[in-house]
Design an enzyme around this catalytic site. Structure first.
Site, mmCIF file in Angstrom:
data_model
loop_
_atom_site.group_PDB
_atom_site.id
_atom_site.type_symbol
_atom_site.label_atom_id
_atom_site.label_comp_id
_atom_site.label_asym_id
_atom_site.label_seq_id
_atom_site.Cartn_x
_atom_site.Cartn_y
_atom_site.Cartn_z
ATOM 1 N N HIS A 74 4.903 -12.813 7.185
ATOM 2 C CA HIS A 74 5.833 -12.302 6.941
ATOM 3 C C HIS A 74 6.656 -11.151 5.896
ATOM 4 C CE1 HIS A 74 6.066 -7.456 7.052
ATOM 5 N NE2 HIS A 74 5.426 -6.522 8.103
ATOM 6 N N ARG A 121 10.749 4.449 -11.943
ATOM 7 C CA ARG A 121 11.134 3.866 -12.937
ATOM 8 C C ARG A 121 11.629 2.735 -12.606
ATOM 9 N NH1 ARG A 121 10.403 0.700 -16.660
ATOM 10 N NH2 ARG A 121 9.516 1.222 -18.895
ATOM 11 N N ARG A 155 -4.071 4.278 8.039
ATOM 12 C CA ARG A 155 -2.834 3.795 7.063
ATOM 13 C C ARG A 155 -2.508 4.825 6.397
ATOM 14 N NH1 ARG A 155 1.085 -0.362 5.246
ATOM 15 N NH2 ARG A 155 0.984 -0.681 7.802
ATOM 16 N N ARG A 206 2.782 -4.531 16.900
ATOM 17 C CA ARG A 206 1.866 -4.038 16.285
ATOM 18 C C ARG A 206 0.567 -5.586 17.079
ATOM 19 N NH1 ARG A 206 1.807 -2.961 10.261
ATOM 20 N NH2 ARG A 206 2.763 -5.279 10.664
ATOM 21 N N ASP A 219 -2.901 -8.435 11.733
ATOM 22 C CA ASP A 219 -4.035 -8.664 11.188
ATOM 23 C C ASP A 219 -4.262 -9.809 12.652
ATOM 24 O OD1 ASP A 219 -4.321 -6.955 9.366
ATOM 25 O OD2 ASP A 219 -2.637 -8.305 7.943
ATOM 26 N N SER A 247 0.902 -1.107 -0.028
ATOM 27 C CA SER A 247 -0.245 0.172 0.089
ATOM 28 C C SER A 247 0.974 1.573 -0.263
ATOM 29 C CB SER A 247 -0.933 0.314 1.201
ATOM 30 O OG SER A 247 -0.114 -0.230 1.951
#
Ligand code: CMX
Length: 436
Positions: free
Chosen positions: A318, A419, A399, A327, A373, A241
């Site tokens: 992960h 790029r 986020r 977390r 999660d 993300s």
């Protein structure tokens, strides 16, 4: 100029000059080597971008401007009556690298409330979608629909100088973050509560007001939202993300387009959608086993059946971390403090005891430990937020803080279009032949 924007400029302008000098002198220094496994393997670990708000260590986990989650819990200002840090404070820290005072955090809270008006056409765009459209589809649509408000886009088309990009990005960032809780709460209420919407409470902080607009009347849930929206905010720049937001933004797409791109990446089950997958999987497990108090053997068998079906165990593993995610631990500690004997929470803790050993036994999983999660759904279910399709939207609201703070820095430091280079399989074969 507002105090946060002024501080951001004061911090970023000298760094831009410093970076220019640094690149002039050291631009050809090698920082990494890339092997073929990484070229084929999702670019794991290749250093290829600068990201200021946070950095991830495989063992220690995330640090926001150098501060770990336990340190943030201690240092960031709190809302009176709550022990959890306020996400507004984390945003300040990520943007300018300083722990804010209470007064500064109160200023952001007021500023975000002042900027939080959502354009009417966004609600109409949402209303045009079927209520069974996935909440992430709705969230992404809402963010893109608000692009009509982009100050960056308008000023660019009017002929803005490069020196002003950061300023327009800051304005879009502040407006966009201010509006997200209203948009997310609107999606929640239209999808699961027949469109009975709840007006904002202007006396509340950003996360407290979000909890209020969701319609969950519980002070501890407000505290949970403060913690949740803090710990999900950033995880350095390489995750999907963050990197997508960065990539889209590098084309000078404005923060609305960039964040929508990032949210579409978050909506994947290997990334942010895993939070819904975890609770869905647990609900299915208790259904199949016919009990909410399963034995170790029953849970182990169920895990094995998921693996046998060729599926992953959601909430575990992960790409960078190699220890239990801090977390996850922060949420476990919250549950230990606020929640007594909840059956779903107990299952999450049982999974923490059982899953890692089974994943280690597969011999291929690099990180058998729980990620962020693995725990969040059980906490949300406890407070009555059982509609798990919505969970990734909560992740997305949080986020936005990190990825948009990073976009302000990308503009302030004048980062170019991103790029990298791709090659074909044929190129790889020819390359190897030449090597031999
Ligand atoms: N259950 C079963 N198998 C797993 C696994 C898990 N939880 N995690 C990794 N593996 C498998 C991989 O699928 C891969 O198998 P193949 O070689 O057969 O394809 C192998 O182990 C090696 O993978 P890895 O190098 O350890 O992990 P990656 O860096 O490729 O992927 C991640 C990381 C998160 C996608 C993966 O661990 C996973 O799929 N986890 C479950 C989904 C999840 O919880 N995602 C949320 C991550 C946090 C977030 O972004 O929100």
């Amino acid at each position: 100029m507002d105090p946060l924007k002024k501080k951001c400029h004061e911090k970023s302008a000298p760094l831009r000059t410093e970076n220019k000098a640094l690149l002039k002198e050291h631009g050809d220094k090698k920082v990494d080597e890339v092997v073929l496994r990484q070229v084929f393997g999702g670019a794991r670990g290749i250093k290829m971008m600068v990201w200021e708000p946070s950095q991830l260590d495989p063992i220690e986990g995330i640090r926001f401007r150098g501060y770990s989650i336990p340190e943030l819990k201690e240092k960031l200002p709190k809302t009176p009556g709550s022990k959890e840090p306020r996400p507004e404070g984390l945003f300040w820290l990520m943007l300018v690298g300083e722990v804010p005072t209470e007064e500064e955090v109160n200023w952001i809270t007021g500023e975000w409330m002042r900027r939080s008006n959502v354009p009417e056409h966004t609600f109409r765009a949402l209303d045009a979608l079927p209520t069974d459209a996935h909440p992430m589809t709705q969230f992404s649509t809402a963010i893109v629909s608000m692009q009509t408000e982009s100050i960056f886009s308008r000023r660019y088309s009017e002929g803005m100088s490069k020196e002003e990009y950061w300023d327009a990005t800051y304005e879009d960032t502040m407006n966009l973050i201010s509006r997200l809780p209203r948009v997310a709460a609107y999606i929640y209420r239209r999808t699961y509560h027949n469109g009975s919407h709840i007006a904002p409470d202007t006396k509340l902080d950003w996360a407290g007001n979000f909890a209020h607009m969701l319609g969950i009347k519980n002070e501890d849930f407000k505290s949970l939202m403060r913690l949740y929206l803090t710990i999900h905010a950033d995880h350095e720049g390489g995750n999907a993300s963050a990197h997508t937001t960065h990539l889209v933004g590098s084309t000078l797409s404005d923060p609305y387009y960039s964040l929508a791109g990032g949210m579409n990446a978050l909506a994947g089950p290997l990334h942010g959608l895993a939070n819904q997958e975890v609770i869905k999987w647990i609900f299915k497990m208790v259904d199949v086993l016919g009990t909410r108090k399963p034995s170790h053997e029953q849970v182990a068998d169920y895990i094995q059946s998921t693996l046998n079906a060729g599926q992953v165990i959601p909430g575990y593993g992960h790409a960078v971390l190699r220890k239990p995610d801090p977390r996850f631990i922060a949420q476990k500690e919250f549950a230990e403090e606020y929640i007594k004997d909840d059956e779903i929470v107990n299952i999450v803790w049982m999974l923490f005891e059982i899953v890692p050993e089974i994943l280690k036994g597969l011999g291929k999983v690099k990180n058998p430990w729980p990620n962020v999660d693995a725990h969040s759904g059980a906490l949300l279910v406890h407070y009555g937020l059982t509609e798990y399709s919505f969970y990734t939207v909560l992740f997305g609201v949080s986020r936005a803080l990190g990825v948009l703070a990073a976009q302000c820095w990308a503009r302030a430091l004048g980062f170019p279009l991103e790029r990298p280079k791709s090659v074909t399989s044929q190129w790889v074969k020819s390359f190897l032949a030449e090597q031999e």
